[in-house]
Design an enzyme around this catalytic site. Structure first.
Site, PDB file in Angstrom:
ATOM      1  N   GLY A  88      -1.323  -6.217   7.773  1.00 30.48           N
ATOM      2  CA  GLY A  88      -2.599  -5.587   7.440  1.00 30.48           C
ATOM      3  C   GLY A  88      -2.736  -5.604   5.934  1.00 30.48           C
ATOM      4  O   GLY A  88      -1.880  -6.136   5.222  1.00 30.48           O
ATOM      5  N   GLY A 124       2.395  -1.704  -2.687  1.00 31.22           N
ATOM      6  CA  GLY A 124       0.940  -1.763  -2.696  1.00 31.22           C
ATOM      7  C   GLY A 124       0.337  -2.272  -3.983  1.00 31.22           C
ATOM      8  O   GLY A 124      -0.888  -2.254  -4.148  1.00 31.22           O
ATOM      9  N   ASP A 250      -2.090 -15.207   8.933  1.00 32.66           N
ATOM     10  CA  ASP A 250      -2.789 -14.093   8.281  1.00 32.66           C
ATOM     11  C   ASP A 250      -3.378 -14.506   6.942  1.00 32.66           C
ATOM     12  O   ASP A 250      -4.090 -13.707   6.309  1.00 32.66           O
ATOM     13  CB  ASP A 250      -1.840 -12.892   8.106  1.00 32.66           C
ATOM     14  CG  ASP A 250      -0.602 -13.245   7.299  1.00 32.66           C
ATOM     15  OD1 ASP A 250       0.175 -14.098   7.765  1.00 32.66           O
ATOM     16  OD2 ASP A 250      -0.403 -12.669   6.215  1.00 32.66           O
ATOM     17  N   ASN A 251      -3.117 -15.742   6.504  1.00 30.89           N
ATOM     18  CA  ASN A 251      -3.715 -16.272   5.276  1.00 30.89           C
ATOM     19  C   ASN A 251      -4.768 -17.328   5.569  1.00 30.89           C
ATOM     20  O   ASN A 251      -5.137 -18.102   4.685  1.00 30.89           O
ATOM     21  CB  ASN A 251      -2.630 -16.875   4.378  1.00 30.89           C
ATOM     22  CG  ASN A 251      -1.697 -15.834   3.806  1.00 30.89           C
ATOM     23  OD1 ASN A 251      -2.043 -14.663   3.709  1.00 30.89           O
ATOM     24  ND2 ASN A 251      -0.494 -16.247   3.433  1.00 30.89           N
TER      25      ASN A 251
END
Length: 489
Positions: A88, A124, A250-251
């Site tokens: 995510g 993050g 996911d890319n």
């Protein structure tokens, strides 16, 4: 009056069910400052040509405009061939969509905005080094005419971030037609959330492929467009010698945009097995594997769409990928060589060129650019790029004979000039070489952003001569060829 009240922003992704995302507030950077502002791109959205304090507050995460709803998307994906459900937006937040002056909507995404529920073991954050690389490469790809996300702004800070060493945090403001990835569909499929899977497909059709809504089989038509766009994107990568480095599902954008720049590289010495990612120990994503990995990823997407589309139809659509990609690649490569028509012997001409460059460790970009300058500088500078000059001379002679076939048997000086002028619009003089990015990053880490700005300008206009900037088109020094780039980059 706030800038954000003078531009149009929508937040329609936040109106989807909570299974699609988590609302997250950004973690602001300390002592933020501008690294670079994309004035030309900003103008497309009606944003000011010069950034101000309000924009700095927004793009450093200090203040969230009232019109925005920051959220972290949930998705999954296959990473190096292995399915990972725990993915995510781990360091980026979708703020909403900006409307251009021409009525198109683009996601506004802040990368490096801090922890989210999907950060896993990460912090993050994005560091200045990787953020500069993404800013420059996404703009370089746009300058080359290749489908890509774009970079609106880059903010630096004093926020300490540990990678291999202690670095400083940065935030990249990225705009894209969408941030929906193959992995979004995989998440709902593998968690058996079929209602959400269908809703996602309907949303993608309504927002991005509205022409499919009236089709007899709208989901199949949507997948057909995704396959075609992906094939075109990868063909364009191969034609310019671009290696992505991390082609995980996911890319992969559902609109065929180049997405998530990490350990990428533009190939220098022509090497089919070129591996740009030092972390890719098995060479899964090496340069010559990219076309087949594109199909592998589309097959993974097809599996996720199998509850919505018949298996036989998925197989039929997937079977179009290779021909679509090869057709696009052939068209682009013929244009790079200035060939007007397709001839049966063209494949052999290209194959021999690639073998020549591979055997002689010839710089791919420089050779093609020099070939496009044959009307001005003649043949010798081309031969000087190749160790085996006799073999190079033979190939150039065959190439000129092939050009003459397009010109009715003989190529006049005027025809040669026209051909070369056209070729110079297809073969860039400037690409983002790793050593150039390395030098710009080293200067930026000392507070000097002049090279970032210079490269951003040259890469946005890569086909022009730019007198006085020839050093940025120079072949890399030996140390520049030995730089290693990993997933942390």
């Amino acid at each position: 009056m706030s800038i954000w009240n003078r531009v149009e922003v929508t937040t329609r992704f936040s109106e989807l069910p909570s299974a699609f995302y988590t609302l997250v507030q950004p973690q602001p950077l300390t002592t933020p400052h501008w690294v670079i502002w994309n004035e030309d791109l900003a103008a497309e959205f009606g944003l000011p040509p010069e950034p101000n304090q309000e924009l700095l507050s927004t793009f450093s995460g200090q203040e969230v405009p009232d019109v925005c709803v920051p959220l972290a998307m949930k998705y999954a994906g296959h990473q190096f061939g292995m399915y990972n459900p725990d993915l995510g937006d781990g360091r980026g937040l979708l703020y909403g969509e900006l409307r251009t002056l021409h009525g198109q909507y683009y996601d506004l995404h802040l990368k490096g905005a801090g922890l989210t529920p999907y950060s896993r073991m990460g912090d993050g954050r994005a560091v200045l080094r990787s953020s500069i690389r993404e800013y420059l490469c996404s703009e370089a790809m746009a300058g080359l005419g290749i489908a890509t996300t774009r970079a609106l702004a880059l903010v630096g800070s004093d926020t300490p971030v540990r990678r291999e060493t202690m670095e400083t945090g940065a935030m990249l403001a990225r705009v894209a037609q969408t941030h929906i990835r193959f992995g979004h569909f995989e998440h709902f499929f593998y968690t058996n959330q079929m209602t959400e899977l269908a809703l996602l497909a309907d949303t993608v059709i309504d927002w991005y492929y509205p022409q499919c809504r009236g089709a007899e089989a709208p989901y199949a038509q949507m997948f057909t467009h995704i396959v075609e766009r992906t094939a075109h994107m990868i063909a364009d990568w191969q034609a310019v010698g671009f290696a992505h480095g991390v082609m995980n599902t996911d890319n992969m954008s559902i609109l065929g945009d180049t997405f998530d720049y990490g350990p990428f590289a533009f190939m220098e010495d022509y090497e089919p097995g070129f591996i740009c990612n030092h972390s890719d120990y098995q060479g899964r994503y090496r340069f010559d594997q990219q076309p087949s990995i594109g199909l592998w990823n589309l097959t993974a997407l097809a599996r996720a769409l199998s509850p919505l589309i018949e298996h036989s139809e998925l197989e039929r659509i997937l079977s179009t990928y290779e021909k679509t990609m090869q057709r696009r690649y052939s068209v682009v490569m013929r244009s790079k060589l200035g060939l007007k028509h397709s001839h049966e012997q063209d494949s052999q001409l290209f194959d021999d060129l690639f073998q020549l460059m591979a055997a002689n460790h010839t710089d791919y970009t420089r050779f093609l650019r020099q070939l496009s300058c044959i009307d001005i500088e003649g043949v010798q500078p081309i031969l000087d790029l190749v160790i085996d000059r006799e073999q190079a001379k033979n190939w150039v002679e065959r190439y000129l004979v092939r050009c003459a076939q397009d010109d009715g048997g003989t190529t006049s000086d005027d025809e040669l000039q026209r051909r070369c002028e056209f070729m110079r619009t297809k073969n860039p003089k400037y690409i983002l070489r790793n050593y150039l990015a390395h030098i710009a990053i080293e200067k930026a880490e000392q507070g000097d952003y002049s090279d970032v700005e210079t490269l951003a300008y040259l890469l946005a206009h890569p086909f022009e001569e730019h007198s006085g900037y020839e050093e940025y088109a120079s072949l890399p020094p030996q140390w520049g060829k030995e730089l290693e780039v990993s997933c942390s980059s």
